[in-house]
Design a protein around this motif. Structure first.
Motif, PDB file in Angstrom:
ATOM      1  N   THR A  34       2.422 -15.806  -1.186  1.00 39.52           N
ATOM      2  CA  THR A  34       1.207 -15.175  -2.221  1.00 39.52           C
ATOM      3  C   THR A  34      -0.188 -14.289  -1.511  1.00 39.52           C
ATOM      4  O   THR A  34      -1.306 -14.773  -2.224  1.00 39.52           O
ATOM      5  CB  THR A  34       1.045 -16.020  -3.448  1.00 39.52           C
ATOM      6  OG1 THR A  34       1.217 -17.371  -2.415  1.00 39.52           O
ATOM      7  CG2 THR A  34       2.562 -16.105  -4.304  1.00 39.52           C
ATOM      8  N   SER A  36      -1.176 -11.910  -0.190  1.00 40.83           N
ATOM      9  CA  SER A  36      -2.443 -10.751  -0.444  1.00 40.83           C
ATOM     10  C   SER A  36      -2.718 -10.652  -1.835  1.00 40.83           C
ATOM     11  O   SER A  36      -3.942 -10.504  -2.516  1.00 40.83           O
ATOM     12  CB  SER A  36      -1.355  -9.869  -0.141  1.00 40.83           C
ATOM     13  OG  SER A  36      -1.113  -9.960   0.090  1.00 40.83           O
ATOM     14  N   ALA A  37      -2.420 -11.898  -3.079  1.00 43.07           N
ATOM     15  CA  ALA A  37      -2.248 -11.563  -4.403  1.00 43.07           C
ATOM     16  C   ALA A  37      -3.350 -12.461  -4.596  1.00 43.07           C
ATOM     17  O   ALA A  37      -4.208 -12.303  -5.833  1.00 43.07           O
ATOM     18  CB  ALA A  37      -0.674 -12.119  -5.613  1.00 43.07           C
ATOM     19  N   GLN A  82       1.233  -7.885  -7.701  1.00 45.25           N
ATOM     20  CA  GLN A  82       0.311  -8.224  -6.610  1.00 45.25           C
ATOM     21  C   GLN A  82      -0.382  -8.869  -7.231  1.00 45.25           C
ATOM     22  O   GLN A  82      -1.931  -9.281  -6.710  1.00 45.25           O
ATOM     23  CB  GLN A  82       0.171  -7.413  -5.241  1.00 45.25           C
ATOM     24  CG  GLN A  82       1.455  -6.715  -3.990  1.00 45.25           C
ATOM     25  CD  GLN A  82       1.711  -7.316  -3.702  1.00 45.25           C
ATOM     26  OE1 GLN A  82       1.454  -8.132  -3.403  1.00 45.25           O
ATOM     27  NE2 GLN A  82       3.105  -8.250  -3.979  1.00 45.25           N
ATOM     28  N   MET A 245      -0.850  -4.349   0.300  1.00 46.41           N
ATOM     29  CA  MET A 245      -0.362  -4.816  -1.276  1.00 46.41           C
ATOM     30  C   MET A 245       1.365  -4.512  -2.104  1.00 46.41           C
ATOM     31  O   MET A 245       1.768  -4.546  -2.197  1.00 46.41           O
ATOM     32  CB  MET A 245      -1.760  -5.159  -1.725  1.00 46.41           C
ATOM     33  CG  MET A 245      -2.177  -6.711  -1.854  1.00 46.41           C
ATOM     34  SD  MET A 245      -3.340  -7.212  -3.050  1.00 46.41           S
ATOM     35  CE  MET A 245      -4.146  -5.497  -3.088  1.00 46.41           C
ATOM     36  N   LYS A 248       4.099  -4.437   0.010  1.00 50.72           N
ATOM     37  CA  LYS A 248       4.636  -5.874  -0.392  1.00 50.72           C
ATOM     38  C   LYS A 248       4.790  -5.822  -1.998  1.00 50.72           C
ATOM     39  O   LYS A 248       6.288  -5.912  -2.702  1.00 50.72           O
ATOM     40  CB  LYS A 248       3.678  -6.818  -0.669  1.00 50.72           C
ATOM     41  CG  LYS A 248       4.261  -8.057  -0.558  1.00 50.72           C
ATOM     42  CD  LYS A 248       5.284  -8.452  -0.375  1.00 50.72           C
ATOM     43  CE  LYS A 248       5.997 -10.216  -0.369  1.00 50.72           C
ATOM     44  NZ  LYS A 248       6.495  -9.812  -1.820  1.00 50.72           N
ATOM     45  N   GLY A 249       4.578  -4.896  -2.732  1.00 44.71           N
ATOM     46  CA  GLY A 249       4.941  -4.460  -4.115  1.00 44.71           C
ATOM     47  C   GLY A 249       5.684  -3.705  -4.567  1.00 44.71           C
ATOM     48  O   GLY A 249       6.596  -3.847  -5.261  1.00 44.71           O
TER      49      GLY A 249
END
Length: 268
Positions: A34, A36-37, A82, A245, A248-249
């Motif tokens: 978590t 990055s978010a 994200q 991001m 990853k997303g």
């Protein structure tokens, strides 16, 4: 007081994790997933993403003027996954590239094929999110059946695209000339109006344009290039966080089925 409180809380957490043994690695893993978010939410940054909304079905405007399409929905799903905010700006292909290069935009999503030439010139791409190729399109009543019929004739391409690169790689071998256009609709009209005998375009874009615009054109399937993936692109390391991001997303929405839902919505 805030610093003392934070230090105290950190000490308690450290002791707790040490006592739990294996749970420490689990907590660290959850935090990494978590990070990055959380970073995006903490900074409150709104990223500017440039696009070209005459590239149906990947990005275009609907009857109400809203941005829609595969790229638009993929970016929205990734941003939700994200936790980052962004503003999409429709600038056109060339202007979108220029905006990213000058720092007026942070990234670009516009059906951009990932190529070694673009990487060498400063593009930094995400993981590929859709494989596409390019084909030759001619009028419905044309007797052109392939590249060999283009000798001595003129074809249309859109400046700076993979379709243009494909045409350029063939023109000397097959003896045709090229006229460059700034956008796809103008390029199509040049073919329909007889200024050019055909055009090179990304296959899914061309098929969608023919279907939705009832264009009197046909795609010559036997003229397809090798497929190459589309990528989300940045032009500065200042946007690396956004690129990370996106990757990853993208992995997350492929895993949870959202990606397939988006493609089915536009491609059937």
């Amino acid at each position: 007081m805030k610093k003392l409180f934070a230090f105290g809380m950190a000490s308690v957490m450290a002791l707790s994790l040490a006592a739990c043994g294996g749970s420490a690695s689990s907590a660290a893993s959850d935090a990494a997933d978590t990070s990055s978010a959380a970073a995006a939410e903490a900074t409150g940054k709104k990223w500017v993403v440039a696009t070209d909304t005459v590239f149906k079905p990947f990005e275009y405007t609907d009857a109400s003027g809203n941005f829609v399409g595969i790229d638009v929905d993929i970016l929205a799903a990734i941003a939700e996954d994200q936790g980052f905010e962004y503003e999409m700006k429709s600038l056109g292909w060339d202007a979108a590239i220029a905006a990213c290069q000058s720092g007026q935009a942070d990234a670009m999503i516009a059906g951009a094929s990932i190529t070694d030439e673009r990487k060498a010139s400063g593009w930094m791409f995400s993981d590929g999110y859709y494989d596409s190729n390019q084909t030759l399109t001619v009028p419905e009543d044309s007797d052109i059946a392939g590249f060999a019929d283009l000798s001595g004739k003129n074809v249309a391409v859109k400046t700076g695209t993979q379709g243009a690169s494909y045409a350029e790689s063939l023109k000397d071998e097959y003896g045709f000339t090229i006229t460059y256009f700034e956008d796809s609709p103008t390029m199509y009209q040049a073919v329909l109006g007889g200024q050019c005998v055909g055009c090179f375009e990304d296959t899914p874009i061309m098929k969608a344009s023919i279907k939705d615009g009832a264009l009197a054109l046909k795609v010559l399937e036997d003229t397809a290039s090798d497929p190459a993936p589309y990528g989300f692109a940045i032009f500065s390391e200042d946007s690396q966080e956004l690129l990370d991001m996106f990757n990853k997303g993208l992995a997350d929405i492929k895993a949870n089925g959202k990606y397939d839902e988006i493609l089915a919505k536009y491609l059937g």
